[in-house]
Design an enzyme around this catalytic site. Structure first.
Site, PDB file in Angstrom:
ATOM      1  N   ASN A  11       0.866  -1.182   0.000  1.00 31.94           N
ATOM      2  CA  ASN A  11       0.000   0.000   0.000  1.00 31.94           C
ATOM      3  C   ASN A  11       0.906   1.236   0.000  1.00 31.94           C
ATOM      4  OD1 ASN A  11      -1.705   2.093   0.619  1.00 31.94           O
ATOM      5  ND2 ASN A  11      -2.656   1.094   2.376  1.00 31.94           N
ATOM      6  N   ARG A  90      -2.804  -1.832  -3.286  1.00 30.94           N
ATOM      7  CA  ARG A  90      -3.893  -0.868  -3.149  1.00 30.94           C
ATOM      8  C   ARG A  90      -3.620   0.269  -4.131  1.00 30.94           C
ATOM      9  NH1 ARG A  90      -4.116   3.860   0.916  1.00 30.94           N
ATOM     10  NH2 ARG A  90      -6.187   4.690   0.511  1.00 30.94           N
ATOM     11  N   HIS A 179     -11.765   5.006   0.342  1.00 33.59           N
ATOM     12  CA  HIS A 179     -11.885   4.112   1.509  1.00 33.59           C
ATOM     13  C   HIS A 179     -12.824   2.936   1.205  1.00 33.59           C
ATOM     14  CE1 HIS A 179     -10.942   7.471   4.697  1.00 33.59           C
ATOM     15  NE2 HIS A 179      -9.838   6.817   4.367  1.00 33.59           N
ATOM     16  N   LEU A 208     -13.429   6.665  10.601  1.00 29.21           N
ATOM     17  CA  LEU A 208     -12.783   7.851  11.178  1.00 29.21           C
ATOM     18  C   LEU A 208     -11.337   7.517  11.528  1.00 29.21           C
ATOM     19  CD1 LEU A 208     -15.612   8.959  13.670  1.00 29.21           C
ATOM     20  CD2 LEU A 208     -15.287   9.663  11.287  1.00 29.21           C
ATOM     21  N   GLY A 209     -10.423   7.991  10.709  1.00 32.50           N
ATOM     22  CA  GLY A 209      -8.996   7.819  10.994  1.00 32.50           C
ATOM     23  C   GLY A 209      -8.338   9.152  10.720  1.00 32.50           C
ATOM     24  N   ARG A 240      -7.350  17.649   6.758  1.00 28.23           N
ATOM     25  CA  ARG A 240      -8.195  18.098   5.636  1.00 28.23           C
ATOM     26  C   ARG A 240      -9.479  18.737   6.164  1.00 28.23           C
ATOM     27  NH1 ARG A 240      -8.097  12.431   2.522  1.00 28.23           N
ATOM     28  NH2 ARG A 240      -6.485  11.866   4.003  1.00 28.23           N
ATOM     29  N   ASP A 282      -3.841  14.793  15.661  1.00 27.34           N
ATOM     30  CA  ASP A 282      -4.028  13.501  16.308  1.00 27.34           C
ATOM     31  C   ASP A 282      -5.135  13.603  17.354  1.00 27.34           C
ATOM     32  OD1 ASP A 282      -3.612  11.240  18.138  1.00 27.34           O
ATOM     33  OD2 ASP A 282      -1.829  10.894  16.924  1.00 27.34           O
ATOM     34  N   CYS A 283      -6.144  12.771  17.168  1.00 26.64           N
ATOM     35  CA  CYS A 283      -7.327  12.825  18.042  1.00 26.64           C
ATOM     36  C   CYS A 283      -6.966  12.581  19.508  1.00 26.64           C
ATOM     37  CB  CYS A 283      -8.315  11.774  17.541  1.00 26.64           C
ATOM     38  SG  CYS A 283      -9.851  11.767  18.389  1.00 26.64           S
ATOM     39  N   GLU A 337     -12.675   3.159  16.017  1.00 25.60           N
ATOM     40  CA  GLU A 337     -12.490   1.905  16.758  1.00 25.60           C
ATOM     41  C   GLU A 337     -12.080   2.141  18.206  1.00 25.60           C
ATOM     42  OE1 GLU A 337      -9.606  -0.486  14.578  1.00 25.60           O
ATOM     43  OE2 GLU A 337     -10.661   0.000  12.722  1.00 25.60           O
ATOM     44  N   ASN A 338     -11.506   3.323  18.469  1.00 26.15           N
ATOM     45  CA  ASN A 338     -10.892   3.515  19.788  1.00 26.15           C
ATOM     46  C   ASN A 338     -11.450   4.635  20.646  1.00 26.15           C
ATOM     47  OD1 ASN A 338      -8.716   1.525  19.671  1.00 26.15           O
ATOM     48  ND2 ASN A 338      -8.035   2.724  17.913  1.00 26.15           N
ATOM     49  N   GLU A 389      -8.180  -3.541   5.805  1.00 25.69           N
ATOM     50  CA  GLU A 389      -8.093  -3.378   4.354  1.00 25.69           C
ATOM     51  C   GLU A 389      -7.093  -4.364   3.745  1.00 25.69           C
ATOM     52  OE1 GLU A 389      -7.701   0.834   5.535  1.00 25.69           O
ATOM     53  OE2 GLU A 389      -8.454   1.265   3.539  1.00 25.69           O
TER      54      GLU A 389
HETATM   55  P1  AMP Z   1      -5.873   5.695  11.223  1.00 25.08           P
HETATM   56  O1  AMP Z   1      -5.632   6.688  10.140  1.00 25.08           O
HETATM   57  O2  AMP Z   1      -7.057   4.807  10.972  1.00 25.08           O
HETATM   58  O3  AMP Z   1      -4.645   4.930  11.637  1.00 25.08           O
HETATM   59  O4  AMP Z   1      -6.295   6.552  12.531  1.00 25.08           O
HETATM   60  C1  AMP Z   1      -5.446   7.519  13.100  1.00 25.08           C
HETATM   61  C2  AMP Z   1      -6.246   8.328  14.115  1.00 25.08           C
HETATM   62  O5  AMP Z   1      -6.779   7.458  15.117  1.00 25.08           O
HETATM   63  C3  AMP Z   1      -5.431   9.388  14.845  1.00 25.08           C
HETATM   64  O6  AMP Z   1      -6.155  10.603  14.894  1.00 25.08           O
HETATM   65  C4  AMP Z   1      -5.319   8.822  16.251  1.00 25.08           C
HETATM   66  O7  AMP Z   1      -5.225   9.824  17.213  1.00 25.08           O
HETATM   67  C5  AMP Z   1      -6.634   8.086  16.380  1.00 25.08           C
HETATM   68  N1  AMP Z   1      -6.581   7.124  17.492  1.00 25.08           N
HETATM   69  C6  AMP Z   1      -5.859   5.994  17.584  1.00 25.08           C
HETATM   70  N2  AMP Z   1      -6.030   5.434  18.809  1.00 25.08           N
HETATM   71  C7  AMP Z   1      -6.871   6.260  19.514  1.00 25.08           C
HETATM   72  C8  AMP Z   1      -7.421   6.249  20.833  1.00 25.08           C
HETATM   73  N3  AMP Z   1      -7.131   5.279  21.687  1.00 25.08           N
HETATM   74  N4  AMP Z   1      -8.253   7.260  21.183  1.00 25.08           N
HETATM   75  C9  AMP Z   1      -8.546   8.254  20.321  1.00 25.08           C
HETATM   76  N5  AMP Z   1      -8.051   8.309  19.065  1.00 25.08           N
HETATM   77  C10 AMP Z   1      -7.228   7.336  18.659  1.00 25.08           C
END
Ligand code: AMP
Length: 404
Positions: A11, A90, A179, A208-209, A240, A282-283, A337-338, A389
Site C-alpha cells: 500500500n 492498493r 476508503h 474515522l482515521g 483536511r 491527532d485525536c 475503533e478507539n 483493508e
Molecule cells: P488511522 O488513520 O485509521 O490509523 O487513525 C489515526 C487516528 O486514530 C489518529 O487521529 C489517532 O489519534 C486516532 N486514534 C488511535 N487510537 C486512539 C485512541 N485510543 N483514542 C482516540 N483516538 C485514537
C-alpha cells in the site's frame, strides 16, 4: 505457519509504504511494517516479524523503490519470498474504469496512468509499487484493488456535482468516493454479525482515521459516500477541511492572491483537526487537552473535536435519506475503533432519530474490540468493527490469482 498461500500486500501512500505478508487461508499476518517519510533524509522502514520490531534508516535509496527493494531483500533473508503466491496492491483511484479488483496487465497499467491526474500524489506512487513488485517477482500474479471501486454502484443523483454536465462527460468531474475497501469490509462483517446476507443488509459505515469518510450501503452496495472527486470532500479529517463553500476558495484567490498550490496545502495539509486546534491532527492529543488543565488548549481542542463530531452526526442523519432501511451504524478506523469520547459526542446529537449508546459498552469497545454499543432502547444498532483493508486485498489477490 502454512507457507502456501502467502500474499504480499503493498500500500504505497504519497510518502509512505505500508506492507504485509498475509496468509490468505488462515488470515495470519506473517510479517508487516511501514516505511515512512520516503523521499526525505528521515526515511525509515520498520518491520514487524515474530513479535519483534526492527527499524532501519533508509539512507541512500530513500524513495518508494528503495523501500520495496529493502523489503524484498528482507523477505529473501527470512526465506519468505518463495512462499508468496501473489502480490496485492492498493491503488487509490480507479476512475470509472475499474468497478472491482483486477489482475495487472499492460492495459490496466495504462488505465491507472490515465487516471493519475485525479490522484496525482497517490496513483504514481501506487504504480512504482506495482512496477517494483513486477521486477522483483516476475512470475507472480499482481492484483490491484481500488479505493474507488466499491462506490461505483452509487446512483447518478449521488455522484453528479451540480455543475455544467459537460465537465462530467468531457473531463470525468464527478464524485468517486474512497476508503471503499474499508467500507466494504466492515459492512460484510456487520452482515455476518447480524446473521444476515450482505445483499439484505443496509448500514451506514463511518470510517474515522486520519482520513475520514462515511458511506451509505443499501443491501450490500454503496449508494452514497462523503468523499468526492478527491479525498478532500466531506467530513473533517486530521489535516483536511472536508466540505467548504466553493466561494471560500474564490475569495482566497481574488482577495488574498492565494495560488492553487497554497489552497491545496491549506485545505489538505493545514486544516481539519490540526487547523482548528492549532495543536495536532491527532485525536488522542486533542482528547488529552480537552481533559487537561490548560484552559486555552482545552478550548481550542474542544472546538476542533466539536466541529468534527457535529459534521459526522450531520452526515449520519443525512444518509438515512439514501437508505430504505437501516440495520446498523458502524464505526471503524483509528478514531472510530478507539475513541469512546468521539462516538459518544456523535451519537448524542442523533437523539431525534432515537439512537442511543450504552455508556459501559461504548467505553469498553476499544483496542480491537468488536461489538454492539447501543442502549437497549435505541432504535438502531451501533457497532464498532475494526477494519482490515490488507485482508480484503490479500483475499482478492488470492481469489483472482487462483482463477487466472
Ligand atoms: P488511522 O488513520 O485509521 O490509523 O487513525 C489515526 C487516528 O486514530 C489518529 O487521529 C489517532 O489519534 C486516532 N486514534 C488511535 N487510537 C486512539 C485512541 N485510543 N483514542 C482516540 N483516538 C485514537
Amino acid at each position: 505457519m502454512s507457507s502456501e498461500k502467502n500474499i504480499l500486500v503493498l500500500n504505497c501512500g504519497s510518502s509512505s509504504l505500508k506492507f504485509a505478508v498475509i496468509n490468505s487461508t488462515t488470515a495470519e499476518t506473517v510479517i508487516s511494517g511501514l516505511a515512512e517519510r520516503l523521499g526525505s533524509n528521515k526515511a525509515t522502514i520498520a518491520i514487524k516479524y515474530n513479535g519483534e520490531k526492527q527499524v532501519v534508516k533508509l539512507t541512500e535509496n530513500n524513495q518508494h523503490l528503495g523501500a520495496i527493494e529493502y523489503l524484498v531483500s528482507d523477505l529473501h533473508t527470512k526465506n519468505l519470498s518463495n512462499s508468496l503466491t501473489a502480490v496485492g496492491h492498493r491503488v487509490v483511484h480507479g476512475g470509472e474504469v475499474f468497478t472491482s479488483s483486477v489482475i495487472v496487465t499492460e492495459h490496466v497499467i495504462n488505465e491507472i496512468i490515465r487516471t493519475s491526474g485525479l490522484a496525482p500524489l497517490h496513483n504514481p506512487a501506487n504504480l512504482v509499487g506495482i512496477q517494483a513488485a513486477q521486477k522483483s517477482f516476475p512470475t507472480l500474479p499482481q492484483v490491484v484493488v481500488f479505493d474507488t471501486a466499491f462506490h461505483q454502484t452509487m446512483p447518478q443523483h449521488a455522484y453528479m456535482y451540480a455543475i455544467d454536465r459537460d465537465l462530467y462527460t468531457g473531463k470525468g468531474l464527478r464524485r468517486y468516493g474512497f476508503h471503499g475497501t474499508s467500507h466494504y469490509f466492515v459492512s460484510q462483517e456487520a452482515a455476518k454479525h447480524l446473521k444476515q446476507s450482505p445483499a439484505e443488509t443496509s448500514v451506514i459505515t463511518v470510517h474515522l482515521g486520519n482520513g475520514c469518510s462515511i458511506c451509505a450501503i443499501e443491501n450490500g452496495q454503496s449508494v452514497d459516500t462523503s468523499m468526492g472527486l478527491t479525498p478532500a470532500e466531506g467530513l473533517v479529517m486530521g489535516t483536511r477541511s472536508g466540505d467548504v463553500d466553493p466561494g471560500l476558495i474564490i475569495y482566497l484567490m481574488n482577495q488574498f492572491n492565494y495560488s492553487g498550490q497554497q489552497i491545496d496545502d491549506l485545505l489538505n495539509k493545514q486544516s481539519g483537526l490540526l487547523g482548528l486546534s492549532k495543536m495536532s491532527n491527532d485525536c488522542r492529543t486533542l482528547e488529552e487537552a480537552v481533559f487537561g488543565d490548560d484552559k486555552k488548549l482545552k478550548e481550542q481542542a474542544k472546538l476542533a473535536l466539536d466541529v468534527f463530531c457535529y459534521r459526522v452526526a450531520k452526515y449520519i442523519a443525512s444518509y438515512t435519506v439514501a437508505l430504505s432501511h437501516l440495520d446498523a451504524i458502524v464505526f471503524t478506523g483509528g478514531i472510530g475503533e478507539n475513541s469512546d469520547y468521539i462516538r459518544a459526542q456523535v451519537i448524542s446529537q442523533l437523539s431525534i432519530l432515537n439512537i442511543k449508546l450504552a455508556k459501559d459498552l461504548n467505553e469498553k469497545a476499544r483496542f480491537g474490540a468488536f461489538g454492539e454499543i447501543q442502549a437497549p432502547d435505541s432504535q438502531f444498532k451501533v457497532l464498532v468493527i475494526p477494519t482490515n483493508e490488507e485482508w480484503v486485498i490479500a483475499q482478492d489477490a488470492a481469489r483472482l490469482s487462483e482463477s487466472k
